[in-house]
Enzyme design. Structure first.
Site, PDB file in Angstrom:
ATOM      1  CG  ASN A   1       1.633 -11.540  -6.604  1.00 25.17           C
ATOM      2  OD1 ASN A   1       0.466 -12.074  -6.974  1.00 25.17           O
ATOM      3  ND2 ASN A   1       0.974 -10.618  -5.801  1.00 25.17           N
TER       4      ASN A   1
ATOM      5  CE  LYS B   1      -0.284  -8.029  -7.488  1.00 27.32           C
ATOM      6  NZ  LYS B   1      -0.094  -5.799  -7.972  1.00 27.32           N
TER       7      LYS B   1
ATOM      8  CG  HIS C   1      -0.387  -8.361  -1.930  1.00 31.73           C
ATOM      9  ND1 HIS C   1      -0.938  -7.755  -2.886  1.00 31.73           N
ATOM     10  CD2 HIS C   1       1.020  -8.889  -2.800  1.00 31.73           C
ATOM     11  CE1 HIS C   1      -0.316  -6.849  -3.554  1.00 31.73           C
ATOM     12  NE2 HIS C   1       0.464  -7.064  -4.115  1.00 31.73           N
TER      13      HIS C   1
ATOM     14  CD  GLU D   1      -3.367  -6.648  -5.424  1.00 32.40           C
ATOM     15  OE1 GLU D   1      -2.926  -7.729  -6.053  1.00 32.40           O
ATOM     16  OE2 GLU D   1      -2.383  -5.360  -6.345  1.00 32.40           O
TER      17      GLU D   1
ATOM     18  CD  GLU E   1       4.412  -5.847  -3.825  1.00 34.29           C
ATOM     19  OE1 GLU E   1       5.207  -6.558  -4.928  1.00 34.29           O
ATOM     20  OE2 GLU E   1       3.641  -6.336  -3.012  1.00 34.29           O
TER      21      GLU E   1
ATOM     22  N   GLY F   1       0.990  -1.428 -10.068  1.00 29.16           N
ATOM     23  CA  GLY F   1       0.213  -1.593 -11.080  1.00 29.16           C
ATOM     24  C   GLY F   1      -0.209  -0.417 -11.682  1.00 29.16           C
TER      25      GLY F   1
ATOM     26  CB  SER G   1       5.526   0.007 -11.795  1.00 29.34           C
ATOM     27  OG  SER G   1       4.401  -0.100 -11.697  1.00 29.34           O
TER      28      SER G   1
END
Ligand code: 13P
Length: 253
Positions: free
Chosen positions: A12, A14, A100, A102, A170, A176, A215
């Site tokens: 991904n 992003k 996702h 985010e 996730e 991250g 991660s």
């Protein structure tokens, strides 16, 4: 006993990359894929929208598939700034990430919207990668399994099968951050997801790919892939360079 699903390693990207940078990464990955005699797992790159077309041109004919990072629920219409699943399919996508964390956080996406997006993806012939995962506060409160269970129940549409859907767990706090859950923690969530999906969708869903994301890097990929019911990875930061993404592909293969 049925065999484990064929692993899927998805990058991904992003909101990263210029045209030139994306082309360099995609051609590097295409070269690595071409050098393999057989591909050990399915490989996917989910790029930002502005580079879908050039990346598709570079990976076309290799074992790498193209995906997008979101889609609108409608096929077309007055939705400024959005892209439909049909448009993504038109430019070479075969997958799209939906829900996702985010997007759930930054755009307030709810489980029911994620579910509608998964339906839209299927309508266009795309495979949705449906993301779920708890926040750190939810994990600390002992709610991880309940949260993921609810997200899964409400985000997966009826008619989900192993061939039309991928799920990615996730944990928000692992994205991250360089922190990952323990293998036991990942196994607990993935086992629970497998049971829940099996109860609702039946025996076919044993082959539905359950990815872990958060991660993942070349150093921990081997251990994560060895966990039962982990059928691949959804990789963020480490997917932005061929040198870090490819060892993950090899670990899962
Ligand atoms: P990182 O691999 O950078 O933690 O990102 C994970 C992720 O969000 C992939 O969708």
């Amino acid at each position: 006993m049925t065999s484990a699903p064929r692993p899927l390693v998805a990058g991904n990207w992003k909101m990263n990359g210029t045209l030139a940078g994306a082309a360099e990464l995609a051609s590097g990955l295409a070269k690595l894929a071409d050098a393999q005699s057989s591909s050990p797992c399915d490989i996917l790159v989910c790029t930002p929208a502005h580079v879908l077309v050039p990346v598709f041109d570079l990976i076309r004919g290799t074992s790498i598939s193209l995906g997008a990072q979101d889609c609108h629920v409608e096929a077309s219409g007055a939705h400024t700034g959005d892209l439909s699943a049909e448009m993504l399919q038109d430019v070479g996508c075969s997958y799209v990430i939906v829900g996702h964390s985010e997007r759930r956080t930054n755009h307030g996406e709810t489980d029911s919207q994620v579910c509608e997006k998964a339906v839209a993806a299927r309508r266009a012939g795309l495979i949705p990668v449906v993301c779920v995962g708890e926040t750190e506060a939810q994990r600390d409160a002992g709610e991880a399994l309940a949260i993921v269970g609810r997200q899964l129940a409400d985000s997966l549409p009826d008619g989900t099968t192993a061939s039309n859907t991928v799920v990615a767990y996730e944990p928000v706090w692992a994205i991250g951050t360089g922190r990952t859950p323990t293998s036991e923690e990942i196994a607990d969530v993935h086992d629970a997801m497998r049971s829940q999906i099996g109860e609702r969708f039946g025996a076919d869903s044993e082959q539905l790919r359950l990815l872990y994301g958060g991660s993942v890097n070349p150093g921990n990929a081997q251990e994560i892939m060895s966990i039962t019911n982990v059928d691949g990875g959804l990789v963020g930061g480490a997917s932005l360079k061929a040198e870090t993404f490819w060892p993950i592909v090899e670990a899962f293969g």
